[in-house]
Design an enzyme around this catalytic site. Structure first.
Site, PDB file in Angstrom:
ATOM      1  N   GLY A  51       0.803  -1.221   0.000  1.00  0.00           N
ATOM      2  CA  GLY A  51       0.000   0.000   0.000  1.00  0.00           C
ATOM      3  C   GLY A  51       0.828   1.260   0.000  1.00  0.00           C
ATOM      4  N   CYS A  52       1.918   1.263  -0.709  1.00  0.00           N
ATOM      5  CA  CYS A  52       2.903   2.345  -0.683  1.00  0.00           C
ATOM      6  C   CYS A  52       2.945   3.046  -2.037  1.00  0.00           C
ATOM      7  CB  CYS A  52       4.265   1.728  -0.368  1.00  0.00           C
ATOM      8  SG  CYS A  52       5.656   2.860  -0.373  1.00  0.00           S
ATOM      9  N   GLY A  53       3.403   4.288  -2.050  1.00  0.00           N
ATOM     10  CA  GLY A  53       3.599   5.001  -3.300  1.00  0.00           C
ATOM     11  C   GLY A  53       4.623   4.329  -4.202  1.00  0.00           C
ATOM     12  N   PHE A  54       5.473   3.478  -3.629  1.00  0.00           N
ATOM     13  CA  PHE A  54       6.487   2.762  -4.409  1.00  0.00           C
ATOM     14  C   PHE A  54       6.033   1.364  -4.824  1.00  0.00           C
ATOM     15  CE2 PHE A  54       8.956   5.789  -1.813  1.00  0.00           C
ATOM     16  CZ  PHE A  54       9.546   6.506  -2.831  1.00  0.00           C
ATOM     17  N   THR A  55       4.832   0.959  -4.422  1.00  0.00           N
ATOM     18  CA  THR A  55       4.328  -0.382  -4.742  1.00  0.00           C
ATOM     19  C   THR A  55       4.385  -0.701  -6.237  1.00  0.00           C
ATOM     20  OG1 THR A  55       2.977  -0.423  -2.745  1.00  0.00           O
ATOM     21  CG2 THR A  55       2.337  -1.931  -4.493  1.00  0.00           C
TER      22      THR A  55
END
Length: 182
Positions: A35-39
């Site tokens: 659930g990360c901006g880097f996913t």
């Protein structure tokens, strides 16, 4: 003196996997979150895996919920998410801590080999991370701890940790590093 091959990771079922199993291989070891901006990096990591696995690349994906609680699911839910959304074909390992008193010893070792070199300039999330981390700890850049999801370590065929990439690093640079070792 220890080497990378003295450490282990665990499968989602709790089975220990010694990294000595990967002697002679190039490893990309990273902490991940769903659930990360880097996913979306899962997509590029999967592309590298497909391109280089037959040449000797192994992925050591350790989901971690320590950064913004961005990997809240079970190991099975994380695997299903990655398969469904990013068509991953490799198996992630057991969700684990990468910092602190319960950190996986592998990450203790990795951080002792390659500290933080800073976040690359130019990425839109670099200033966000620098501000957030700086508020939490003004000396964060001097400490080798993992700073966020998708910090990557590259290990060569001889078991040497040759590079650490922070999450804002251009994935083309990660690919080029792996290609140079394969």
């Amino acid at each position: 003196m220890s080497t990378i091959y003295d450490y282990s990771v665990f499968t989602p079922k709790g089975e220990e996997v010694s990294l000595s199993k990967f002697k002679g291989k190039v490893m990309l070891i990273f902490n991940s979150a769903t659930g990360c901006g880097f996913t979306p990096q899962y997509e590029q990591i999967e592309e590298m895996y497909k391109k280089y696995h037959d040449k000797g690349l192994e992925l050591i994906d350790v989901p971690c919920n320590q950064f913004g609680a961005q990997a809240p699911g079970t190991d099975e839910e994380i695997h299903q998410f990655c398969t469904l959304h990013y068509n991953t074909t490799y198996e992630p390992f057991k969700k684990s801590d990468v910092n602190g008193p319960n950190e996986l010893k592998l990450f203790t070792y990795l951080k002792s080999q390659k500290g933080v070199e800073g976040f690359p300039k130019g990425h839109k999330l670099t200033p966000v991370l620098e501000e957030m981390l700086g508020k939490a700890d003004p000396d964060y850049a001097k400490k080798p701890d993992i700073k966020w999801n998708f910090t990557k370590f590259v290990v060569n065929r001889d078991g040497e940790v040759v590079k650490r990439f922070e999450p804002t690093e251009d994935m083309a640079n990660v690919d080029a590093c792996l290609a140079s070792l394969l």
